[in-house]
Motif scaffolding. Structure first.
Motif, PDB file in Angstrom:
ATOM      1  N   TRP A   1       0.823  -1.208   0.000  1.00 31.55           N
ATOM      2  CA  TRP A   1       0.000   0.000   0.000  1.00 31.55           C
ATOM      3  C   TRP A   1       0.860   1.262   0.000  1.00 31.55           C
ATOM      4  CZ3 TRP A   1      -4.604  -0.206  -1.647  1.00 31.55           C
ATOM      5  CH2 TRP A   1      -5.475  -1.257  -1.318  1.00 31.55           C
ATOM      6  N   THR A   2       2.163   1.120   0.161  1.00 30.20           N
ATOM      7  CA  THR A   2       3.028   2.291   0.180  1.00 30.20           C
ATOM      8  C   THR A   2       4.235   2.070  -0.716  1.00 30.20           C
ATOM      9  OG1 THR A   2       4.434   1.559   2.011  1.00 30.20           O
ATOM     10  CG2 THR A   2       2.404   2.711   2.596  1.00 30.20           C
ATOM     11  N   ALA A   3       4.678   3.169  -1.340  1.00 29.71           N
ATOM     12  CA  ALA A   3       5.872   3.094  -2.175  1.00 29.71           C
ATOM     13  C   ALA A   3       7.087   2.751  -1.329  1.00 29.71           C
ATOM     14  CB  ALA A   3       6.082   4.432  -2.888  1.00 29.71           C
ATOM     15  N   ALA A   4       7.130   3.256  -0.102  1.00 28.72           N
ATOM     16  CA  ALA A   4       8.283   3.015   0.765  1.00 28.72           C
ATOM     17  C   ALA A   4       8.421   1.534   1.096  1.00 28.72           C
ATOM     18  CB  ALA A   4       8.156   3.833   2.049  1.00 28.72           C
TER      19      ALA A   4
ATOM     20  N   SER B   1      -0.838  14.242  -5.809  1.00 31.51           N
ATOM     21  CA  SER B   1      -1.716  14.251  -4.648  1.00 31.51           C
ATOM     22  C   SER B   1      -1.038  13.587  -3.462  1.00 31.51           C
ATOM     23  CB  SER B   1      -3.010  13.505  -4.988  1.00 31.51           C
ATOM     24  OG  SER B   1      -3.733  13.235  -3.811  1.00 31.51           O
ATOM     25  N   SER B   2      -1.349  14.069  -2.264  1.00 33.03           N
ATOM     26  CA  SER B   2      -0.818  13.439  -1.053  1.00 33.03           C
ATOM     27  C   SER B   2      -1.794  12.414  -0.484  1.00 33.03           C
ATOM     28  CB  SER B   2      -0.517  14.519   0.002  1.00 33.03           C
ATOM     29  OG  SER B   2      -1.711  15.237   0.323  1.00 33.03           O
ATOM     30  N   ASP B   3      -2.861  12.121  -1.218  1.00 31.25           N
ATOM     31  CA  ASP B   3      -3.814  11.107  -0.749  1.00 31.25           C
ATOM     32  C   ASP B   3      -3.122   9.758  -0.634  1.00 31.25           C
ATOM     33  OD1 ASP B   3      -5.915  12.903  -0.709  1.00 31.25           O
ATOM     34  OD2 ASP B   3      -6.459  12.508  -2.795  1.00 31.25           O
ATOM     35  N   SER B   4      -3.609   8.917   0.288  1.00 29.73           N
ATOM     36  CA  SER B   4      -3.059   7.569   0.419  1.00 29.73           C
ATOM     37  C   SER B   4      -3.416   6.741  -0.803  1.00 29.73           C
ATOM     38  CB  SER B   4      -3.610   6.898   1.676  1.00 29.73           C
ATOM     39  OG  SER B   4      -5.000   6.608   1.498  1.00 29.73           O
ATOM     40  N   VAL B   5      -2.686   5.655  -0.997  1.00 26.00           N
ATOM     41  CA  VAL B   5      -2.968   4.772  -2.120  1.00 26.00           C
ATOM     42  C   VAL B   5      -4.375   4.195  -1.996  1.00 26.00           C
ATOM     43  CG1 VAL B   5      -2.339   2.576  -3.202  1.00 26.00           C
ATOM     44  CG2 VAL B   5      -0.556   4.206  -2.570  1.00 26.00           C
ATOM     45  N   GLN B   6      -4.780   3.820  -0.753  1.00 28.05           N
ATOM     46  CA  GLN B   6      -6.116   3.246  -0.571  1.00 28.05           C
ATOM     47  C   GLN B   6      -7.207   4.242  -0.961  1.00 28.05           C
ATOM     48  OE1 GLN B   6      -3.695   3.318   1.845  1.00 28.05           O
ATOM     49  NE2 GLN B   6      -3.980   1.632   3.314  1.00 28.05           N
ATOM     50  N   LEU B   7      -7.041   5.500  -0.500  1.00 25.25           N
ATOM     51  CA  LEU B   7      -8.039   6.514  -0.801  1.00 25.25           C
ATOM     52  C   LEU B   7      -8.073   6.807  -2.301  1.00 25.25           C
ATOM     53  CD1 LEU B   7     -10.125   8.555   0.166  1.00 25.25           C
ATOM     54  CD2 LEU B   7      -8.252  10.197   0.527  1.00 25.25           C
ATOM     55  N   SER B   8      -6.902   6.914  -2.904  1.00 19.40           N
ATOM     56  CA  SER B   8      -6.842   7.198  -4.345  1.00 19.40           C
ATOM     57  C   SER B   8      -7.460   6.059  -5.162  1.00 19.40           C
ATOM     58  CB  SER B   8      -5.393   7.417  -4.780  1.00 19.40           C
ATOM     59  OG  SER B   8      -4.834   8.543  -4.139  1.00 19.40           O
TER      60      SER B   8
END
Length: 719
Positions: free
Chosen positions: A638-641, A698-705
């Motif tokens: 869920w995160t690029a990191a 956008s700074s939205d999270s992956v889940q929200l996007s």
């Protein structure tokens, strides 16, 4: 095969002197003892290939022949006769034990089984080695004319399908254009090596290394200009040299580059250079979608179609047809009459078992193409042409037309003949190896072309979830999107449209609807269909496809790190590795520190451990896995990191090879959008931390996007 009486007539010639040494009484026996040990050693490593099966036949035949001679030879004393029969019984015992290990060999023990030209040549060569003088009719052995196999065997006739679109293509052009260059084959002149058994020596030339040079044909230099890549893309120098060989007129290749070096792109561009359309690509299911994407990417002017099931949705007028091995058998009839001018076999080691239906299907199609086209493009792609034995080359060489299985083809035979050597000459073997390589073997490793490669590459492999489970996932995704769209419409209706233009949407309302869904999903956990449960189901559906790709990757590059988010995906992968005979270790969150370290040490230090199955969350940080340079991401983070941390378990100081991360992505699902969003977050980090000039994001999270994307999609709005 001559009778034992014929052998008895030559028995005097086999004995070099009247010495009491038993080898002088029967000089063929030590040769048989050596050959049977070779066969036994091969059988202990797996089922015997074609050459060793023939060797097994000939040993059994000569044991029977020699036993009859020894029993009937009145010049032998009783003690010598007993000793010779005992030694022959020893050879026969090893044959029996080998046949017990591989029961398919039992039928080869029959008295009249060793009658093929290859078997006759092998018997003749061994007898000559023993010092026997053979009559002229045994010295010259002619080949039996091959029987032309049909593309569709009788057993598959009832399974054939012809998509209705293909009928439309036939009706639009009912006559297959003749290849005016194709001519009837002229009678092949007799060559110096025609009477030699050559397949065994050719395999030996590779198994012994014969010179030690890299197995790559001479390739042209890199051209001054890249004349092939579409705008915005650039081929790498090692790819360019291969494509220049195609431009120069070479048409059959075993392209054995390591994964990550761009074999698919090279094949697509090679077809464009050769004008080899229509082209058929037979590929593993896991890379079918990736092939279509690569065609669009590198030759956007060409149309590709992916064949699934019975082919109801194919584009019959496409330039490139892409099909997986598992369904090829039902499409043979129309593919054999389409007028194909090229055939690519991806992961060509899949056809190494000549008795398998998939191998027979591919070889029959290749044979038909050679009948119809003077110089077709034939490409065998595999980073692992050899898995168990050097005879794994057999099927690939047959596919490319370099050999018939029993002997070299005309072009290779001419090259071997030009050496002026025979298998009796030690110098023959490096020359023979070079001759086969010059037919079109190209093998480059990452370290050989490291200057061409980025130090870290993320390669996406789209896969199609075309079973019932995959369809249920896509249906659940559509229902979730519709639920979000209905919420949006109710809010808009309650407040009024406030001047929205037709087709326009309110992004703030979409974000609010998506955020509410995300909050509810987090509270519900695994209950109901939400973005988390769908992504988990997608991971479960991809598990075996990802694991199978990791198995193929390991065969080519060695150690692989396999990352997944969920325990059930890891369990499924480990079970698949075990069933494939691949030893793996596991790194999970519930392990003790010593157990985890033991697993890491085993992966880095034990050459028998091929795969590390790692949890994205538990193994994504703090570990050194640089014994591998390839990573398979079976599930997306869920995160690029988190993705970066996983890849950096192998991409770290001390790694001396470029690193490739293979992301397995479920096509036509939210998985594709999540991958895109993760990449956008990577770009955000590059802009914010590294000062790179990329678009603001956008700074939205992956889940929200992802949920906002599903809402827009259901509303008919393109992102």
């Amino acid at each position: 095969m001559p009778t034992t009486a014929t052998a008895a007539k030559t028995s005097a010639h086999r004995r070099k002197s009247s010495s009491a040494r038993h080898d002088d009484e029967a000089p063929i026996i030590p040769i048989l003892a050596r050959k049977v040990r070779e066969v036994e050693a091969k059988a202990q490593r797996g089922k015997l290939g074609p050459t060793n099966r023939v060797k097994f036949q000939v040993i059994a035949f000569l044991v029977r022949e020699e036993r009859a001679r020894v029993k009937s030879d009145g010049e032998l004393g009783d003690a010598v006769r007993t000793e010779l029969l005992k030694r022959l019984d020893g050879v026969a015992t090893i044959l029996a034990k080998t046949a017990a290990r591989d029961t398919s060999l039992i039928q080869l023990l029959e008295a009249d089984s060793a009658t093929s030209p290859v078997a006759k040549r092998m018997r003749r060569d061994w007898l000559l080695e023993s010092g026997a003088d053979l009559p002229p009719d045994e010295l010259i052995i002619t080949d039996v004319a091959p029987v032309q196999a049909t593309v569709v065997p009788a057993a598959l006739a009832e399974r054939q399908v012809v998509p209705i679109q293909i009928e439309a293509r036939r009706e639009s052009n009912p006559f297959l254009a003749p290849d005016l260059v194709l001519r009837a084959a002229a009678a092949t002149p007799r060559r110096r090596l025609d009477s030699w058994e050559l397949m065994g020596p050719l395999y030996k030339a590779f198994s012994s290394g014969a010179g030690g040079k890299a197995a790559t044909m001479d390739l042209p230099p890199v051209p001054e200009f890249d004349r092939l890549s579409p705008k915005g893309l650039e081929i790498m120098p090692h790819q360019s040299r291969f494509l220049e060989a195609v431009r120069a007129g070479h048409r059959s290749f075993l392209l054995a580059d390591e994964p990550g070096l761009g074999k698919t792109a090279e094949s697509v561009l090679a077809a464009s250079i050769a004008g080899a359309y229509p082209l058929l690509a037979v590929v593993p299911n896991v890379v079918k979608m990736n092939w279509a994407r690569e065609v669009q990417r590198w030759t956007p002017q060409r149309r590709a179609t992916v064949i699934s099931g019975d082919g109801e949705e194919i584009d019959a007028f496409a330039d490139i047809f892409i099909i997986n091995y598992e369904i090829l058998d039902r499409h043979l009839s129309w593919l054999g009459t389409l007028g194909l001018k090229g055939l690519v076999v991806d992961e060509a080691h899949f056809i190494k078992n000549l008795s398998s239906q998939r191998s027979q299907n591919v070889l029959a199609l290749a044979s038909r193409i050679r009948e119809q086209v003077a110089d077709p493009l034939l490409l065998a792609l595999t980073g692992t042409p050899l898995i168990n034995d050097v005879e794994d080359f057999d099927a690939i060489w047959r596919f490319l037309g370099w050999t018939t299985g029993q002997k070299p083809g005309p072009e290779l035979m001419a090259k071997l003949d030009a050496t002026g050597l025979t298998p009796a000459d030690k110098a023959f073997y490096p020359e023979a190896r070079d001759a086969v390589i010059s037919m079109g073997i190209v093998r480059r490793k990452k370290k050989d072309v490291a200057a061409d490669l980025p130090d870290k590459l993320i390669a996406d492999l789209p896969v199609e979830l075309d079973d019932e489970y995959g369809r249920s996932i896509r249906q659940a995704e559509r229902e979730l999107g519709q639920r979000l769209a209905d919420r949006y419409r109710r809010i808009i209706q309650a407040r009024g449209d406030r001047g929205l233009a037709p087709g326009e949407v309110d992004d703030d309302i979409i974000r609010m609807v998506a955020q509410n869904e995300l909050d509810e999903s987090k509270a519900a956990g695994t209950g109901g269909d939400n973005v988390f449960t769908m992504v988990r189901k997608i991971g479960q559906a991809k598990a075996l496809l990802a694991a199978d790709y990791a198995v193929q990757l390991h065969r080519s590059v060695g150690k692989v790190v396999f990352f997944a988010k969920h325990i059930d995906v890891m369990d499924a992968a480990e079970a698949h590795f075990a069933a494939s005979g691949l030893k793996s270790v596991s790194i999970r969150g519930d392990q003790s520190t010593p157990a985890r370290q033991d697993a890491i040490d085993a992966f880095n230090g034990d050459p028998t451990v091929g795969v590390a199955v790692c949890s994205l969350t538990a193994a994504g940080v703090g570990l050194n896995m640089q014994a591998a340079s390839n990573v398979v991401l079976a599930e997306l983070s869920w995160t690029a990191a988190e993705q970066t941390q996983a890849i950096d378990r192998v991409h770290r100081i001390g790694q001396d090879e470029p690193v490739t991360a293979w992301r397995i992505i479920a096509a036509h699902t939210i998985d594709t959008k999540i991958a895109e969003l993760i990449d956008s977050k990577q770009s955000l980090a590059a802009r914010a931390l590294d000062g790179e000039a990329v678009d603001p994001l956008s700074s939205d999270s992956v889940q929200l996007s992802a949920l906002m994307h599903l809402t827009r999609q259901a509303l008919g709005v393109v992102d």
